[in-house]
Design a protein around this motif. Structure first.
Motif, mmCIF file in Angstrom:
data_model
loop_
_atom_site.group_PDB
_atom_site.id
_atom_site.type_symbol
_atom_site.label_atom_id
_atom_site.label_comp_id
_atom_site.label_asym_id
_atom_site.label_seq_id
_atom_site.Cartn_x
_atom_site.Cartn_y
_atom_site.Cartn_z
ATOM 1 N N GLY A 106 0.816 -1.215 0.000
ATOM 2 C CA GLY A 106 0.000 0.000 0.000
ATOM 3 C C GLY A 106 0.848 1.262 0.000
ATOM 4 O O GLY A 106 0.566 2.210 -0.743
ATOM 5 N N SER A 107 1.880 1.277 0.820
ATOM 6 C CA SER A 107 2.761 2.453 0.880
ATOM 7 C C SER A 107 3.469 2.688 -0.440
ATOM 8 O O SER A 107 3.570 3.825 -0.907
ATOM 9 C CB SER A 107 3.813 2.286 1.983
ATOM 10 N N ARG A 108 3.946 1.633 -1.058
ATOM 11 C CA ARG A 108 4.645 1.787 -2.338
ATOM 12 C C ARG A 108 3.693 2.271 -3.431
ATOM 13 O O ARG A 108 4.063 3.099 -4.252
ATOM 14 C CB ARG A 108 5.347 0.491 -2.717
ATOM 15 N N LEU A 109 2.472 1.747 -3.444
ATOM 16 C CA LEU A 109 1.468 2.236 -4.400
ATOM 17 C C LEU A 109 1.189 3.712 -4.172
ATOM 18 O O LEU A 109 1.151 4.503 -5.108
ATOM 19 C CB LEU A 109 0.173 1.434 -4.285
ATOM 20 N N PHE A 110 0.999 4.089 -2.900
ATOM 21 C CA PHE A 110 0.709 5.488 -2.603
ATOM 22 C C PHE A 110 1.865 6.393 -3.024
ATOM 23 O O PHE A 110 1.645 7.443 -3.636
ATOM 24 C CB PHE A 110 0.387 5.712 -1.124
ATOM 25 N N HIS A 111 3.083 6.015 -2.714
ATOM 26 C CA HIS A 111 4.229 6.868 -3.055
ATOM 27 C C HIS A 111 4.354 7.064 -4.565
ATOM 28 O O HIS A 111 4.688 8.155 -5.030
ATOM 29 C CB HIS A 111 5.524 6.325 -2.450
ATOM 30 N N GLU A 112 4.069 6.012 -5.328
ATOM 31 C CA GLU A 112 4.162 6.144 -6.780
ATOM 32 C C GLU A 112 3.030 7.010 -7.341
ATOM 33 O O GLU A 112 3.264 7.846 -8.212
ATOM 34 C CB GLU A 112 4.163 4.773 -7.459
ATOM 35 N N ILE A 113 1.821 6.845 -6.827
ATOM 36 C CA ILE A 113 0.728 7.679 -7.345
ATOM 37 C C ILE A 113 0.940 9.130 -6.926
ATOM 38 O O ILE A 113 0.656 10.052 -7.687
ATOM 39 C CB ILE A 113 -0.660 7.132 -6.944
ATOM 40 N N ARG A 114 1.487 9.325 -5.745
ATOM 41 C CA ARG A 114 1.810 10.684 -5.301
ATOM 42 C C ARG A 114 2.850 11.313 -6.226
ATOM 43 O O ARG A 114 2.710 12.463 -6.644
ATOM 44 C CB ARG A 114 2.331 10.636 -3.866
ATOM 45 N N ARG A 115 3.906 10.570 -6.547
ATOM 46 C CA ARG A 115 4.957 11.074 -7.429
ATOM 47 C C ARG A 115 4.376 11.473 -8.781
ATOM 48 O O ARG A 115 4.678 12.537 -9.314
ATOM 49 C CB ARG A 115 6.043 10.009 -7.613
ATOM 50 N N ARG A 116 3.514 10.644 -9.310
ATOM 51 C CA ARG A 116 2.905 10.935 -10.607
ATOM 52 C C ARG A 116 1.990 12.159 -10.538
ATOM 53 O O ARG A 116 1.940 12.952 -11.478
ATOM 54 C CB ARG A 116 2.136 9.721 -11.119
ATOM 55 N N MET A 117 1.284 12.301 -9.448
ATOM 56 C CA MET A 117 0.406 13.464 -9.300
ATOM 57 C C MET A 117 1.218 14.751 -9.212
ATOM 58 O O MET A 117 0.859 15.765 -9.799
ATOM 59 C CB MET A 117 -0.521 13.298 -8.094
#
Length: 170
Positions: A106-117
């Motif tokens: 979950g944390s890795r998914l969140f960090h990647e979507i945050r980076r893309r945003m």
């Protein structure tokens, strides 16, 4: 795809969702977003959640892959409000297989979507969850979210016949 077991030692690989991932993502969502998860979900988990987001913002539709299987997913979008200079990110769904939920997926998914945003010019990410979903609230606090605001959602079941008070005629 192999049915290799997922272990906590595996490091999830985050990548953009592909059409072939839809069935597995859908089944993870069915497993995680149940009636027990939230009895009054104003949004319900169905196949259209995946296809709609994939067609609108496919670069914000991510999966975490471990051991040859999809371990979790994130579906997000961006919103530009009229008369606002800000662009907002909305993390609509984040789901991880129940058997590995306390790991790093979950944390890795969140960090990647945050980076893309951030790359897309987003200045604020918004999420929502039920006020009693303490696991989700704790997860998002660990990701840096604050300013928790409770909202009131009300429902009116239109399939029930309303009871009219009978008036006695004299």
């Amino acid at each position: 795809m192999t049915e290799a077991s997922i272990t906590s030692e595996d490091t999830p690989r985050i990548r953009e969702m592909e059409i072939d991932d839809f069935p597995e993502v859908f089944h993870i969502g069915e497993e995680v977003f149940t009636v027990e998860y939230s009895q009054s979900l104003y949004r319900t988990w169905d196949e259209f959640e995946i296809t709609t987001h994939f067609n609108l913002d496919n670069e914000l539709c991510l999966v975490a892959e471990m051991g040859g299987r999809i371990a979790g997913f994130a579906l997000g979008t961006t919103v530009k409000k009229h008369n606002s200079p800000w662009k907002y990110g909305y993390l609509v769904w984040l789901g991880v297989r129940r058997d590995i939920q306390k790991g790093s997926v979950g944390s890795r998914l969140f960090h990647e979507i945050r980076r893309r945003m951030v790359e897309q010019g987003v200045r604020m990410i918004i999420i929502d969850t039920s006020a009693d979903n303490l696991a989700a609230i704790d997860f998002f606090k660990k990701q840096g979210f604050g300013d928790i605001q409770e909202h009131v959602y009300m429902s009116l079941n239109l399939t029930r016949k309303s009871r009219k008070k009978s008036v006695k005629k004299s």
